[in-house]
Design a protein around this motif. Structure first.
Motif, PDB file in Angstrom:
ATOM      1  N   ALA A 116       1.176  -1.390  -0.287  1.00  0.00           N
ATOM      2  CA  ALA A 116      -0.240  -0.453   0.077  1.00  0.00           C
ATOM      3  C   ALA A 116       0.972   1.162   0.096  1.00  0.00           C
ATOM      4  O   ALA A 116       0.664   2.008  -0.882  1.00  0.00           O
ATOM      5  N   ALA A 117       1.874   1.366   0.782  1.00  0.00           N
ATOM      6  CA  ALA A 117       3.023   2.580   0.388  1.00  0.00           C
ATOM      7  C   ALA A 117       3.559   2.674  -0.203  1.00  0.00           C
ATOM      8  O   ALA A 117       3.798   3.865  -1.017  1.00  0.00           O
ATOM      9  N   ALA A 118       4.167   1.284  -1.510  1.00  0.00           N
ATOM     10  CA  ALA A 118       4.722   1.773  -2.415  1.00  0.00           C
ATOM     11  C   ALA A 118       3.351   2.225  -3.209  1.00  0.00           C
ATOM     12  O   ALA A 118       4.102   3.897  -4.112  1.00  0.00           O
ATOM     13  N   GLY A 119       2.052   2.058  -3.126  1.00  0.00           N
ATOM     14  CA  GLY A 119       1.551   2.740  -4.127  1.00  0.00           C
ATOM     15  C   GLY A 119       1.117   4.157  -3.791  1.00  0.00           C
ATOM     16  O   GLY A 119       0.060   5.458  -5.047  1.00  0.00           O
ATOM     17  N   PHE A 120       1.465   5.274  -2.383  1.00  0.00           N
ATOM     18  CA  PHE A 120       0.614   5.755  -1.607  1.00  0.00           C
ATOM     19  C   PHE A 120       1.350   7.518  -2.863  1.00  0.00           C
ATOM     20  O   PHE A 120       0.756   8.363  -2.503  1.00  0.00           O
ATOM     21  N   PRO A 121       2.562   7.548  -2.467  1.00  0.00           N
ATOM     22  CA  PRO A 121       2.993   8.856  -2.737  1.00  0.00           C
ATOM     23  C   PRO A 121       2.672   9.422  -4.253  1.00  0.00           C
ATOM     24  O   PRO A 121       1.587  10.487  -3.290  1.00  0.00           O
ATOM     25  N   ILE A 122       2.810   8.850  -4.952  1.00  0.00           N
ATOM     26  CA  ILE A 122       1.903   9.835  -6.777  1.00  0.00           C
ATOM     27  C   ILE A 122       0.209   9.949  -6.460  1.00  0.00           C
ATOM     28  O   ILE A 122      -0.489  10.832  -6.308  1.00  0.00           O
ATOM     29  N   ALA A 123      -0.362   8.697  -5.865  1.00  0.00           N
ATOM     30  CA  ALA A 123      -2.098   8.687  -6.447  1.00  0.00           C
ATOM     31  C   ALA A 123      -2.445  10.043  -4.871  1.00  0.00           C
ATOM     32  O   ALA A 123      -3.184  10.834  -5.491  1.00  0.00           O
ATOM     33  N   TYR A 124      -1.697   9.303  -3.530  1.00  0.00           N
ATOM     34  CA  TYR A 124      -2.205  10.626  -2.509  1.00  0.00           C
ATOM     35  C   TYR A 124      -1.639  11.942  -2.656  1.00  0.00           C
ATOM     36  O   TYR A 124      -2.118  13.305  -2.764  1.00  0.00           O
ATOM     37  N   GLY A 125      -0.401  12.025  -3.130  1.00  0.00           N
ATOM     38  CA  GLY A 125       0.093  13.529  -3.278  1.00  0.00           C
ATOM     39  C   GLY A 125      -0.695  14.161  -4.256  1.00  0.00           C
ATOM     40  O   GLY A 125      -0.703  15.535  -4.243  1.00  0.00           O
ATOM     41  N   THR A 126      -1.133  13.413  -5.992  1.00  0.00           N
ATOM     42  CA  THR A 126      -1.718  14.031  -6.688  1.00  0.00           C
ATOM     43  C   THR A 126      -2.836  14.313  -6.448  1.00  0.00           C
ATOM     44  O   THR A 126      -3.093  15.822  -6.424  1.00  0.00           O
ATOM     45  N   SER A 127      -3.796  13.748  -5.664  1.00  0.00           N
ATOM     46  CA  SER A 127      -4.771  14.284  -4.763  1.00  0.00           C
ATOM     47  C   SER A 127      -5.059  15.246  -4.400  1.00  0.00           C
ATOM     48  O   SER A 127      -5.462  16.383  -3.584  1.00  0.00           O
ATOM     49  N   TYR A 128      -4.515  15.424  -3.126  1.00  0.00           N
ATOM     50  CA  TYR A 128      -3.808  15.995  -2.349  1.00  0.00           C
ATOM     51  C   TYR A 128      -3.719  17.851  -2.762  1.00  0.00           C
ATOM     52  O   TYR A 128      -4.003  18.764  -2.697  1.00  0.00           O
ATOM     53  N   GLY A 129      -2.706  17.388  -3.288  1.00  0.00           N
ATOM     54  CA  GLY A 129      -2.240  18.662  -4.117  1.00  0.00           C
ATOM     55  C   GLY A 129      -3.242  19.689  -5.406  1.00  0.00           C
ATOM     56  O   GLY A 129      -3.786  20.666  -4.904  1.00  0.00           O
ATOM     57  N   ALA A 130      -3.434  18.646  -5.999  1.00  0.00           N
ATOM     58  CA  ALA A 130      -5.197  19.283  -7.231  1.00  0.00           C
ATOM     59  C   ALA A 130      -5.804  19.509  -6.055  1.00  0.00           C
ATOM     60  O   ALA A 130      -6.459  20.947  -6.208  1.00  0.00           O
ATOM     61  N   LEU A 131      -6.908  19.192  -5.030  1.00  0.00           N
ATOM     62  CA  LEU A 131      -7.520  19.667  -4.107  1.00  0.00           C
ATOM     63  C   LEU A 131      -7.493  20.733  -3.191  1.00  0.00           C
ATOM     64  O   LEU A 131      -8.305  21.497  -3.355  1.00  0.00           O
ATOM     65  N   VAL A 132      -5.819  20.823  -2.831  1.00  0.00           N
ATOM     66  CA  VAL A 132      -5.680  21.672  -1.761  1.00  0.00           C
ATOM     67  C   VAL A 132      -4.891  22.985  -2.069  1.00  0.00           C
ATOM     68  O   VAL A 132      -5.720  23.796  -2.141  1.00  0.00           O
ATOM     69  N   TRP A 133      -3.771  22.923  -3.262  1.00  0.00           N
ATOM     70  CA  TRP A 133      -3.646  23.279  -3.808  1.00  0.00           C
ATOM     71  C   TRP A 133      -4.250  24.121  -4.258  1.00  0.00           C
ATOM     72  O   TRP A 133      -3.856  24.974  -5.231  1.00  0.00           O
ATOM     73  N   LYS A 134      -4.083  23.428  -5.506  1.00  0.00           N
ATOM     74  CA  LYS A 134      -4.563  23.963  -7.069  1.00  0.00           C
ATOM     75  C   LYS A 134      -6.723  24.995  -6.901  1.00  0.00           C
ATOM     76  O   LYS A 134      -6.722  25.339  -7.422  1.00  0.00           O
ATOM     77  N   ALA A 135      -7.357  23.991  -6.851  1.00  0.00           N
ATOM     78  CA  ALA A 135      -9.078  23.967  -6.925  1.00  0.00           C
ATOM     79  C   ALA A 135      -9.386  25.094  -5.494  1.00  0.00           C
ATOM     80  O   ALA A 135     -10.594  25.175  -5.530  1.00  0.00           O
ATOM     81  N   ARG A 136      -8.538  24.503  -4.442  1.00  0.00           N
ATOM     82  CA  ARG A 136      -8.891  24.849  -3.184  1.00  0.00           C
ATOM     83  C   ARG A 136     -10.470  24.324  -2.496  1.00  0.00           C
ATOM     84  O   ARG A 136     -11.300  25.275  -2.263  1.00  0.00           O
ATOM     85  N   LEU A 137     -10.393  23.466  -2.683  1.00  0.00           N
ATOM     86  CA  LEU A 137     -11.704  22.519  -2.263  1.00  0.00           C
ATOM     87  C   LEU A 137     -11.730  23.192  -0.852  1.00  0.00           C
ATOM     88  O   LEU A 137     -11.332  23.327  -0.022  1.00  0.00           O
ATOM     89  N   GLN A 138     -13.326  23.492  -0.829  1.00  0.00           N
ATOM     90  CA  GLN A 138     -13.885  23.501   1.016  1.00  0.00           C
ATOM     91  C   GLN A 138     -15.381  23.511   1.693  1.00  0.00           C
ATOM     92  O   GLN A 138     -15.325  22.347   1.061  1.00  0.00           O
ATOM     93  N   LYS A 139     -14.813  23.160   2.635  1.00  0.00           N
ATOM     94  CA  LYS A 139     -16.114  22.389   3.557  1.00  0.00           C
ATOM     95  C   LYS A 139     -17.769  22.533   3.049  1.00  0.00           C
ATOM     96  O   LYS A 139     -18.220  23.919   3.138  1.00  0.00           O
ATOM     97  N   GLY A 140     -18.589  21.766   2.405  1.00  0.00           N
ATOM     98  CA  GLY A 140     -19.466  22.055   2.312  1.00  0.00           C
ATOM     99  C   GLY A 140     -19.908  21.655   0.710  1.00  0.00           C
ATOM    100  O   GLY A 140     -20.911  22.183  -0.014  1.00  0.00           O
ATOM    101  N   GLU A 141     -19.024  21.710  -0.104  1.00  0.00           N
ATOM    102  CA  GLU A 141     -18.630  22.185  -1.690  1.00  0.00           C
ATOM    103  C   GLU A 141     -19.164  20.488  -2.567  1.00  0.00           C
ATOM    104  O   GLU A 141     -18.746  20.151  -1.606  1.00  0.00           O
ATOM    105  N   THR A 142     -19.295  20.538  -3.350  1.00  0.00           N
ATOM    106  CA  THR A 142     -19.832  19.337  -4.302  1.00  0.00           C
ATOM    107  C   THR A 142     -18.035  19.273  -5.031  1.00  0.00           C
ATOM    108  O   THR A 142     -17.936  20.024  -6.273  1.00  0.00           O
ATOM    109  N   LEU A 143     -17.839  17.750  -4.893  1.00  0.00           N
ATOM    110  CA  LEU A 143     -16.524  17.288  -5.714  1.00  0.00           C
ATOM    111  C   LEU A 143     -17.061  16.184  -6.638  1.00  0.00           C
ATOM    112  O   LEU A 143     -17.695  14.696  -6.092  1.00  0.00           O
ATOM    113  N   LEU A 144     -16.857  16.374  -8.175  1.00  0.00           N
ATOM    114  CA  LEU A 144     -17.671  15.750  -8.873  1.00  0.00           C
ATOM    115  C   LEU A 144     -15.813  15.386  -9.220  1.00  0.00           C
ATOM    116  O   LEU A 144     -14.735  15.296  -9.730  1.00  0.00           O
TER     117      LEU A 144
END
Length: 326
Positions: A116-144
């Motif tokens: 599980a750790a082997a597949g952790f960095p890119i997938a979780y790193g990508t989603s965290y960066g995309a949603l937090v750094w780029k999309a600025r996803l906020q609590k209560g918003e709808t994510l598709l």
């Protein structure tokens, strides 16, 4: 050491499993005994000479791994020999040992096994960066989230849920939709049998999604443009459908939509200081039980061909992992 070697980038079919000299850790690097290495769509592109990074052949593909520290290069601090770690590399993960930069190597969260750790960095790193750094996803918003049962899509479902968003997931087939739902999607859409645009509109009372996370592209991207809310943010992660879409600028203008490209790997070079903070945050989310890394296939390195065929055939969910020591 045993490694999967690309002599010429003519596609994964031309790879070969053979012995090669062991790499040595240089200044700022670690040598890692690899217990598991995750497969990514980018590996197929690199083997075909179509990826952004084009190593000089012969080279070993593979972008992320987990294992134990075998040696420390000059100037490396914060790690000890024998420590379990996960790392991202430019290439070289499909082997018994690899060298990684200290800045690209991270402690494995307690309780997370090597596959599980082997597949952790890119997938979780990508989603965290995309949603937090780029999309600025906020609590209560709808994510598709498109491709929500795949390697990165499933992590976006989990992280979006952890951030307090309502998650709508699309996937191909009932089994994959069920996996997305099990990982936190409030609503699921089978894009093989349902109209994505109409379903998103119905689920949001006509408003649309605030943020779209799209690693698929193609027809799903077209549907997203028509199912996104006014002032929404659409994040382009990749093109698993095989078509690089063109964006009609008039739709962006009329709906005040932000179309954002996100390539996580470039942050390693341009903003490495963000990486450590992201993985600390992800470790905290994991410790709360909100992340459940999913590996659908664990294969010995000798079965690398099956791994590529499964990946390209889109028959996996979560990650496919190769085990060099098996």
């Amino acid at each position: 050491m045993r490694a999967l070697i690309c002599d010429q980038p003519n596609g994964y079919e031309s790879l070969r499993l053979a012995e090669m000299p062991e790499p040595q850790a240089g200044p700022g690097e670690l040598l890692i005994d690899i217990a598991a290495a995750a497969m990514n769509f980018a590996d197929t592109l690199m083997a075909a000479g179509k990826y952004q990074v084009k190593p000089n052949p012969p080279f070993v593909p593979g972008l992320e791994l987990a294992g134990t520290v075998a040696a420390l290069g000059a100037g490396v601090t914060g790690f000890v020999i024998g420590q379990p770690v996960m790392a991202v590399v430019d290439h070289g993960a499909f082997a018994a040992r690899a060298v990684a930069k200290a800045s690209d190597t991270f402690a494995i969260p307690a309780g997370l096994g090597f596959p599980a750790a082997a597949g952790f960095p890119i997938a979780y790193g990508t989603s965290y960066g995309a949603l937090v750094w780029k999309a600025r996803l906020q609590k209560g918003e709808t994510l598709l989230v498109h491709g929500a049962a795949g390697g990165v899509g499933l992590t976006a479902v989990e992280i979006g849920k952890a951030l307090g968003a309502r998650v709508i997931a699309t996937a191909g087939g009932a089994d994959k939709c069920a996996i997305a739902a099990a990982h936190g999607a409030e609503d699921v859409i089978d894009y093989k049998s349902e109209d994505v645009r109409e379903r998103v509109k119905a689920l949001t009372a006509g408003r649309g999604a605030d943020v779209v996370y799209d690693p698929v592209g193609g027809d799903l991207f077209e549907a997203s443009l028509r199912a996104i809310a006014w002032n929404g943010r659409l994040v382009v992660i990749g093109f698993a459908a095989g078509k690089v879409q063109q964006i009609p600028a008039n739709i962006l203008l009329v709906k005040n939509v932000d179309a954002l490209g996100f390539y996580w790997g470039s942050y390693r070079a341009h903003a490495p200081e963000l990486m450590a903070g992201a993985f600390r945050a992800l470790a905290d989310i994991y410790a709360k039980g909100q992340l459940r890394p999913h590996v659908s296939h664990e294969l010995p390195l000798s079965d690398w061909r099956e791994g590529f065929e499964t990946l390209l055939g889109r028959r996996s969910t979560g990650k496919i992992v190769l085990l060099p020591q098996s």
